[in-house]
Design a protein around this motif. Structure first.
Motif, mmCIF file in Angstrom:
data_model
loop_
_atom_site.group_PDB
_atom_site.id
_atom_site.type_symbol
_atom_site.label_atom_id
_atom_site.label_comp_id
_atom_site.label_asym_id
_atom_site.label_seq_id
_atom_site.Cartn_x
_atom_site.Cartn_y
_atom_site.Cartn_z
ATOM 1 N N GLN A 165 0.786 -1.117 -0.117
ATOM 2 C CA GLN A 165 -0.069 0.043 0.037
ATOM 3 C C GLN A 165 0.916 1.319 -0.120
ATOM 4 N N ALA A 166 1.854 1.295 0.847
ATOM 5 C CA ALA A 166 2.976 2.320 0.879
ATOM 6 C C ALA A 166 3.736 2.514 -0.678
ATOM 7 N N LEU A 167 3.953 1.368 -1.113
ATOM 8 C CA LEU A 167 4.716 1.399 -2.339
ATOM 9 C C LEU A 167 3.832 0.426 -3.461
ATOM 10 N N PRO A 168 2.945 1.118 -3.988
ATOM 11 C CA PRO A 168 1.821 0.357 -5.052
ATOM 12 C C PRO A 168 2.655 0.611 -6.428
ATOM 13 N N MET A 169 3.616 1.197 -6.788
ATOM 14 C CA MET A 169 4.310 1.048 -8.037
ATOM 15 C C MET A 169 5.501 0.249 -8.066
ATOM 16 N N THR A 170 5.657 -0.515 -9.112
ATOM 17 C CA THR A 170 6.876 -1.036 -9.372
ATOM 18 C C THR A 170 8.013 -0.427 -8.974
ATOM 19 N N VAL A 171 8.150 0.738 -9.561
ATOM 20 C CA VAL A 171 9.472 1.526 -9.480
ATOM 21 C C VAL A 171 9.611 2.210 -8.030
ATOM 22 N N GLN A 172 8.520 2.396 -7.567
ATOM 23 C CA GLN A 172 8.849 2.857 -6.098
ATOM 24 C C GLN A 172 9.529 1.614 -5.287
ATOM 25 N N ARG A 173 9.179 0.531 -5.583
ATOM 26 C CA ARG A 173 9.739 -0.545 -4.776
ATOM 27 C C ARG A 173 11.384 -0.745 -5.246
ATOM 28 N N PHE A 174 11.647 -0.360 -6.427
ATOM 29 C CA PHE A 174 12.974 -0.628 -6.919
ATOM 30 C C PHE A 174 13.878 0.580 -6.206
ATOM 31 N N VAL A 175 13.311 1.710 -6.479
ATOM 32 C CA VAL A 175 13.825 2.913 -5.823
ATOM 33 C C VAL A 175 14.207 2.948 -4.171
ATOM 34 N N ALA A 176 13.121 1.972 -3.435
ATOM 35 C CA ALA A 176 13.108 2.016 -2.069
ATOM 36 C C ALA A 176 14.269 1.425 -1.609
ATOM 37 N N LEU A 177 14.721 0.148 -2.395
ATOM 38 C CA LEU A 177 15.860 -0.692 -2.224
ATOM 39 C C LEU A 177 17.164 -0.062 -2.236
ATOM 40 N N GLY A 178 17.115 1.167 -2.932
ATOM 41 C CA GLY A 178 18.510 2.078 -3.097
ATOM 42 C C GLY A 178 18.390 2.947 -1.797
ATOM 43 N N ARG A 179 17.629 2.910 -1.050
ATOM 44 C CA ARG A 179 17.681 3.831 0.103
ATOM 45 C C ARG A 179 17.707 3.010 1.476
ATOM 46 N N VAL A 180 18.046 3.764 2.539
ATOM 47 C CA VAL A 180 18.263 3.235 3.837
ATOM 48 C C VAL A 180 16.719 2.667 4.150
ATOM 49 N N ALA A 181 16.558 1.725 4.827
ATOM 50 C CA ALA A 181 15.388 0.912 5.232
ATOM 51 C C ALA A 181 14.539 1.942 5.819
#
Length: 351
Positions: A133-149
């Protein structure tokens, strides 16, 4: 080395297995580059190397020597031990499968980042829970992995931006006999299934109108789309070029970059066109732009949001595919006009 003489971090990204996802992964690469100096290598299927070669953020693509779905434990072990010599500081694993996390483990990469996926405890040591729900888009999920948890996503997050190969464009013009007549690209293929494919009769009707407006049509796709392209091109001579199966993926990138605009199903080439920032009409049926939208400004999406959509099925479970049939050629002409690719709107009759 960075400006201080320190060694740039070495990052191995285990890439996805679909064209569109690989294009969207460039947003992750841009995020990593913006954070700190780093060298990014991408472990990916061989077909994706031309896409990666058009991403300035990627140092090199490394071929995964296994077919889609193949486990190949021995090959993964051998590859991991070979990659250990590179001395990667971090691996980021984009697919959610267990097997995709094995090579970074075998390469003894100290930090291995990814979402939990198929219960990958022990394989990944920077394991993230995915909040869809916080990351509904595929691209958001990819970008999140490049950031600190837990860190917020950059606003706005960087969009994919492929760089075409000018020399290859010149070669294609000569070898394919392309004229200087402005071209609009069609991507009518549907690798996933017919529930994502705008009707071929609609494509043909649209092609006839665009040819009347002095455009050439380039139909792009793989060899599997050859017959689809022939249906659309039938009876229209050299004004409609069926290039399906006559070009490689890198060629499709460079042809799209030369196009005045593109009309496409929800497909991998849709994301390629978006990453080239050409005017784009994206047609959605069984899928939804809420999850995998084209990441560009000059886009008009046609999605009817029927009560039965999105179903995410390969074929329409109700047997009518109204979600696509009711997107008319007339509405696509209107979209192209809105994008500035056409000068005026007229009503079209279906072919």
């Amino acid at each position: 080395m960075d400006a201080t003489g320190a060694r740039a971090r070495r990052i191995l990204v285990v890439g996805p297995s679909w064209v569109g996802d690989m294009v969207m992964a460039q947003s992750l690469f841009k995020t990593l580059k913006a954070g700190a100096p780093c060298d990014i290598d991408v472990l990916a299927p061989a077909w994706s190397l031309p896409i990666l070669a058009r991403m300035p953020e990627v140092r090199q693509g490394i071929v995964m020597p296994l077919g889609h779905g193949e486990f190949g434990l021995g090959k993964r072990w051998t590859l991991g031990r070979q990659l250990a010599a590179t001395g990667y500081d971090q691996a980021i694993v984009l697919p959610g499968s267990l097997k995709s996390a094995l090579v970074p483990l075998f390469a003894r990469i100290p930090r291995r980042t990814g979402f939990r996926g198929e219960m990958r405890y022990g394989l990944l040591n920077d394991l993230r829970a995915l909040d869809k729900q916080a990351l509904p888009m595929t691209v958001q999920r990819f970008v999140a992995l490049g950031r600190v948890a837990g860190a917020p996503l950059p606003e706005p997050f960087p969009r994919p931006a492929l760089v075409p190969d000018a020399a290859n464009q010149a070669r294609l013009r000569a070898e394919l006999g392309l004229t200087n007549r402005p071209a609009i690209a069609f991507m009518p293929g549907a690798e996933y299934g017919p529930a994502k494919q705008w009707p071929l009769a609609h494509y043909a009707t649209l092609a006839e109108e665009l040819v009347r407006r002095d455009f050439q049509i380039w139909i792009l796709g793989s060899g599997k789309d050859r017959e689809v392209g022939e249906v659309i091109a039938a009876g229209m001579g050299s004004a409609v070029l069926n290039l399906c199966g006559r070009t490689q993926l890198g060629d499709a990138v460079d042809l799209l970059a030369m196009s005045r605009a593109a009309v496409t199903n929800d497909s991998g080439l849709m994301h390629v066109a978006a990453a080239l920032d050409i005017p784009l009409v994206a047609l959605y049926g069984s899928s939804t732009p809420d999850h995998t939208p084209p990441l560009a400004e000059r886009v008009v999406t046609r999605y009817l949001r029927l009560d039965c959509s999105p179903c995410f099925k390969r074929t329409c479970p109700l047997g009518h595919t109204r979600c696509l049939h009711e997107i008319t050629p007339d509405s696509v002409v209107e979209a192209l006009t809105q994008l500035g690719s056409l000068s005026r709107r007229i009503h079209l009759e279906a072919r």
